[in-house]
Design a protein around this motif. Sequence first.
Motif, PDB file in Angstrom:
ATOM      1  N   ALA A 154       0.654  -1.205   0.076  1.00  0.00           N
ATOM      2  CA  ALA A 154      -0.038  -0.015   0.116  1.00  0.00           C
ATOM      3  C   ALA A 154       0.746   1.169  -0.108  1.00  0.00           C
ATOM      4  CB  ALA A 154      -0.982  -0.019   1.265  1.00  0.00           C
ATOM      5  N   ALA A 155       1.968   1.136   0.672  1.00  0.00           N
ATOM      6  CA  ALA A 155       2.921   2.393   0.844  1.00  0.00           C
ATOM      7  C   ALA A 155       3.518   2.702  -0.657  1.00  0.00           C
ATOM      8  CB  ALA A 155       3.901   2.041   1.828  1.00  0.00           C
ATOM      9  N   GLY A 156       4.009   1.494  -1.231  1.00  0.00           N
ATOM     10  CA  GLY A 156       4.297   1.805  -2.593  1.00  0.00           C
ATOM     11  C   GLY A 156       3.485   2.373  -3.492  1.00  0.00           C
ATOM     12  N   PHE A 157       2.167   1.943  -3.347  1.00  0.00           N
ATOM     13  CA  PHE A 157       1.139   2.332  -4.320  1.00  0.00           C
ATOM     14  C   PHE A 157       1.026   3.803  -4.082  1.00  0.00           C
ATOM     15  CE2 PHE A 157      -2.849   3.345  -6.211  1.00  0.00           C
ATOM     16  CZ  PHE A 157      -2.789   2.499  -7.468  1.00  0.00           C
ATOM     17  N   SER A 158       0.738   4.134  -2.880  1.00  0.00           N
ATOM     18  CA  SER A 158       0.444   5.500  -2.351  1.00  0.00           C
ATOM     19  C   SER A 158       1.705   6.522  -2.768  1.00  0.00           C
ATOM     20  CB  SER A 158       0.241   5.687  -0.856  1.00  0.00           C
ATOM     21  OG  SER A 158      -0.865   5.091  -0.729  1.00  0.00           O
ATOM     22  N   LEU A 159       3.017   6.099  -2.500  1.00  0.00           N
ATOM     23  CA  LEU A 159       4.151   6.687  -2.979  1.00  0.00           C
ATOM     24  C   LEU A 159       4.251   7.110  -4.451  1.00  0.00           C
ATOM     25  CD1 LEU A 159       6.651   8.472  -1.710  1.00  0.00           C
ATOM     26  CD2 LEU A 159       7.929   6.356  -1.978  1.00  0.00           C
ATOM     27  N   GLY A 160       3.682   5.988  -5.056  1.00  0.00           N
ATOM     28  CA  GLY A 160       3.897   5.816  -6.522  1.00  0.00           C
ATOM     29  C   GLY A 160       2.860   6.792  -7.313  1.00  0.00           C
ATOM     30  N   LEU A 161       1.945   6.829  -6.640  1.00  0.00           N
ATOM     31  CA  LEU A 161       0.920   8.064  -7.093  1.00  0.00           C
ATOM     32  C   LEU A 161       1.522   9.341  -6.873  1.00  0.00           C
ATOM     33  CD1 LEU A 161      -2.571   6.717  -5.656  1.00  0.00           C
ATOM     34  CD2 LEU A 161      -1.586   6.689  -8.091  1.00  0.00           C
ATOM     35  N   ILE A 162       2.053   9.710  -5.964  1.00  0.00           N
ATOM     36  CA  ILE A 162       2.675  11.116  -5.677  1.00  0.00           C
ATOM     37  C   ILE A 162       3.909  11.198  -6.528  1.00  0.00           C
ATOM     38  CG2 ILE A 162       3.606  12.699  -4.031  1.00  0.00           C
ATOM     39  CD1 ILE A 162       0.747  12.031  -3.648  1.00  0.00           C
ATOM     40  N   LEU A 163       4.554  10.471  -6.439  1.00  0.00           N
ATOM     41  CA  LEU A 163       6.104  10.532  -7.353  1.00  0.00           C
ATOM     42  C   LEU A 163       5.628  10.389  -8.821  1.00  0.00           C
ATOM     43  CD1 LEU A 163       8.545   8.055  -5.387  1.00  0.00           C
ATOM     44  CD2 LEU A 163       8.560  10.733  -5.581  1.00  0.00           C
ATOM     45  N   GLY A 164       4.556   9.617  -9.266  1.00  0.00           N
ATOM     46  CA  GLY A 164       4.011   9.609 -10.646  1.00  0.00           C
ATOM     47  C   GLY A 164       3.765  11.031 -10.997  1.00  0.00           C
ATOM     48  N   GLY A 165       2.944  11.672 -10.329  1.00  0.00           N
ATOM     49  CA  GLY A 165       2.740  13.089 -10.607  1.00  0.00           C
ATOM     50  C   GLY A 165       3.749  14.116 -10.677  1.00  0.00           C
ATOM     51  N   LEU A 166       4.844  13.726  -9.554  1.00  0.00           N
ATOM     52  CA  LEU A 166       5.870  14.808  -9.764  1.00  0.00           C
ATOM     53  C   LEU A 166       7.200  14.308 -10.688  1.00  0.00           C
ATOM     54  CD1 LEU A 166       6.540  14.771  -5.850  1.00  0.00           C
ATOM     55  CD2 LEU A 166       5.579  16.711  -7.081  1.00  0.00           C
ATOM     56  N   LEU A 167       7.074  13.161 -11.013  1.00  0.00           N
ATOM     57  CA  LEU A 167       8.209  12.791 -12.214  1.00  0.00           C
ATOM     58  C   LEU A 167       7.652  13.189 -13.446  1.00  0.00           C
ATOM     59  CD1 LEU A 167       9.620   9.640 -10.451  1.00  0.00           C
ATOM     60  CD2 LEU A 167      10.663  11.808 -10.510  1.00  0.00           C
ATOM     61  N   THR A 168       6.388  12.943 -13.567  1.00  0.00           N
ATOM     62  CA  THR A 168       5.783  13.299 -15.136  1.00  0.00           C
ATOM     63  C   THR A 168       6.081  14.671 -15.483  1.00  0.00           C
ATOM     64  OG1 THR A 168       4.020  11.418 -14.606  1.00  0.00           O
ATOM     65  CG2 THR A 168       3.545  13.074 -16.389  1.00  0.00           C
ATOM     66  N   GLU A 169       6.155  15.672 -14.420  1.00  0.00           N
ATOM     67  CA  GLU A 169       6.416  16.867 -14.758  1.00  0.00           C
ATOM     68  C   GLU A 169       7.739  17.130 -15.247  1.00  0.00           C
ATOM     69  OE1 GLU A 169       4.162  19.317 -14.497  1.00  0.00           O
ATOM     70  OE2 GLU A 169       2.597  17.875 -13.961  1.00  0.00           O
ATOM     71  N   LEU A 170       8.589  16.377 -14.662  1.00  0.00           N
ATOM     72  CA  LEU A 170       9.931  16.422 -15.043  1.00  0.00           C
ATOM     73  C   LEU A 170      10.263  15.487 -16.341  1.00  0.00           C
ATOM     74  CD1 LEU A 170      11.966  15.698 -11.725  1.00  0.00           C
ATOM     75  CD2 LEU A 170      11.566  17.718 -12.670  1.00  0.00           C
ATOM     76  N   GLY A 171       9.428  14.423 -16.588  1.00  0.00           N
ATOM     77  CA  GLY A 171       9.827  13.680 -17.883  1.00  0.00           C
ATOM     78  C   GLY A 171       9.246  12.177 -17.542  1.00  0.00           C
ATOM     79  N   TRP A 172       8.472  11.607 -18.291  1.00  0.00           N
ATOM     80  CA  TRP A 172       7.993  10.315 -18.079  1.00  0.00           C
ATOM     81  C   TRP A 172       8.632   8.960 -17.975  1.00  0.00           C
ATOM     82  CZ3 TRP A 172       8.972   6.278 -21.416  1.00  0.00           C
ATOM     83  CH2 TRP A 172       9.637   6.834 -22.385  1.00  0.00           C
ATOM     84  N   ARG A 173      10.265   9.396 -18.741  1.00  0.00           N
ATOM     85  CA  ARG A 173      11.146   8.463 -18.375  1.00  0.00           C
ATOM     86  C   ARG A 173      11.569   8.105 -16.939  1.00  0.00           C
ATOM     87  NH1 ARG A 173      12.778   7.301 -23.551  1.00  0.00           N
ATOM     88  NH2 ARG A 173      12.245   8.838 -25.026  1.00  0.00           N
ATOM     89  N   TRP A 174      11.354   9.348 -16.069  1.00  0.00           N
ATOM     90  CA  TRP A 174      11.775   8.919 -14.900  1.00  0.00           C
ATOM     91  C   TRP A 174      11.001   7.851 -14.288  1.00  0.00           C
ATOM     92  CZ3 TRP A 174      16.594  10.182 -13.074  1.00  0.00           C
ATOM     93  CH2 TRP A 174      17.201  11.213 -13.880  1.00  0.00           C
TER      94      TRP A 174
ATOM     95  N   GLU B 145      -2.770  16.374  -8.273  1.00  0.00           N
ATOM     96  CA  GLU B 145      -4.101  16.738  -7.427  1.00  0.00           C
ATOM     97  C   GLU B 145      -4.824  15.206  -7.309  1.00  0.00           C
ATOM     98  OE1 GLU B 145      -5.436  21.293  -8.248  1.00  0.00           O
ATOM     99  OE2 GLU B 145      -5.733  19.810  -9.739  1.00  0.00           O
ATOM    100  N   MET B 146      -4.857  14.719  -8.410  1.00  0.00           N
ATOM    101  CA  MET B 146      -5.563  13.296  -8.402  1.00  0.00           C
ATOM    102  C   MET B 146      -4.951  12.321  -7.206  1.00  0.00           C
ATOM    103  SD  MET B 146      -6.145  10.356 -11.128  1.00  0.00           S
ATOM    104  CE  MET B 146      -4.466   9.964 -10.700  1.00  0.00           C
ATOM    105  N   ALA B 147      -3.397  12.158  -7.404  1.00  0.00           N
ATOM    106  CA  ALA B 147      -2.730  11.408  -6.439  1.00  0.00           C
ATOM    107  C   ALA B 147      -2.975  11.812  -5.006  1.00  0.00           C
ATOM    108  CB  ALA B 147      -1.404  11.511  -7.115  1.00  0.00           C
TER     109      ALA B 147
END
Length: 498
Positions: free
Chosen positions: A169-189, A325-327
């Motif tokens: 659960a922690a991995g999924f929750s953190l993944g949502l947040i990091l996915g939103g942040l990293l996507t701003e830098l570039g999807w490759r991250w 925001e969704m994350a």
Amino acid sequence: MATTTEPAIDLDVASARKPGPEQTDGRWGGRLWGMLIVLCGAMFLDALDNAMVGIAVPPIQSDLHMSTASVQWVVSAYVLGFGGFLLLGGRLADLLGRRRILLSAVAVFALASLVGGIADNGALVIAARFVMGASAAFTAPAGLAIIMTTFPEGAARNRAVSIYTACGAAGFSLGLILGGLLTELGWRWTFLLPVPVALAVFFGATALVPRDAARAPGRRSYDIVGAVTVSAAMLLLVYTIVMAPTFGWASARTIGQFAATAVLLAVFVTVELRVKEPLLRLGLLRNKGLVGAALAAAAILGTYMSFQFVGSLYMQTLRGWSPLEMALAFLPAGLLIAAVAPNTGKLVGKFGPAWMIFAGFVAYTGAYLLFLQADTDSGYVATMLPTMLLIGVAFPFSFTGAYVQATSGVADSEQGLAAGVLQTGYQVGAAVVLAVVTATMAVDDKAGRGAGAAASLMDRYRDGVYVVTGIAAVTMVLALVSALRGAAKRRARQTAGN
């Protein structure tokens, strides 16, 4: 251990294996904790990756000039690889060594994730995702089997499983947040970040997971035909389910593929009945506890992933929220799961896994019913936050209950296979329910219900959640019946014993 033909879900009965000193006195030493953390890290890695890449799909499509039909395979290819090889992965872990399989699969996962991060075309990204899913199909049952064979059945195992659930659960929750942040830098991250995590798991497992026991001397036969037929059948089944909304459930193509899947499964069963050392001992499927847990798992992940799909569309497409925001909207559920899950082991020991699954589905059903009250301008605190909080309770209750029920009473030599059966339930359930929900929403979209565009979208989303709610409610009733029957059998045994 109990035989595999009886569920034997009495969690107060000690394991037949003699527990170590760290387990008998209730205290775990540093090395045991380290091993559990590493195995939880593998679970964390899978959840983290899925959450991040799911959010990164739109920029992947834009950057690599992929069509809508092709970009869906960035997600679907992972599901295909994962669901297609789980039974094989679980059994090979039992036969070849769980540590060996875990290390090999984590290494392949890291390499495939790196390839996905540097890929310059959509086909290579999809191929990398398929390999990552197939790798996870080997790490998931191997890791769970190591936990189940290390910690004796009862309080120690329940505690370990609850921590394992919390890490996912922690991995999924953190993944949502990091996915939103990293996507701003570039999807490759979102592909590159899992690489060092996978390497940390690999080296941690190398140091802390005990070596596999030496195999008995002499030649051993391997069920190659069984492995090929069951893997082909599961791959075709998942592929057919994923593509059914596109081609139509009643189309000749879909019906033909389902028929071909049935033929492959029939060949597999025939082979397993005849070979000396089958890949899957079919008697294991007479374990009602395992089969019931796998069916519950199908409903758990099927309803939740479908709800997340609808909820994501509602937040981003209808409400115009950003991925971050969704994350953050989903975050309360993840935080509550991480807080509740470590304590569910004691509850399983007190009430039993069947009652935990039932309680989980009471919360799931309530959560989805609440979301049905949402409208085009509903406030987050009034409507969506209560839904997330109920999911935060439902997830650890039902997940921990299903894990414990599936593996209780299963011989050590088949723990990997039992984990594979359970994980197959999760993945096939997610694919089936999501396909049905997607088809339901698509049909209503063509009908064009609603006065305006926003109202029409809201109608579609509600129809999808109606399906999710119905499945959760039916599972809740079935779980209650199972729990009551189990309680009646225990009372009958106690009466006979007196």
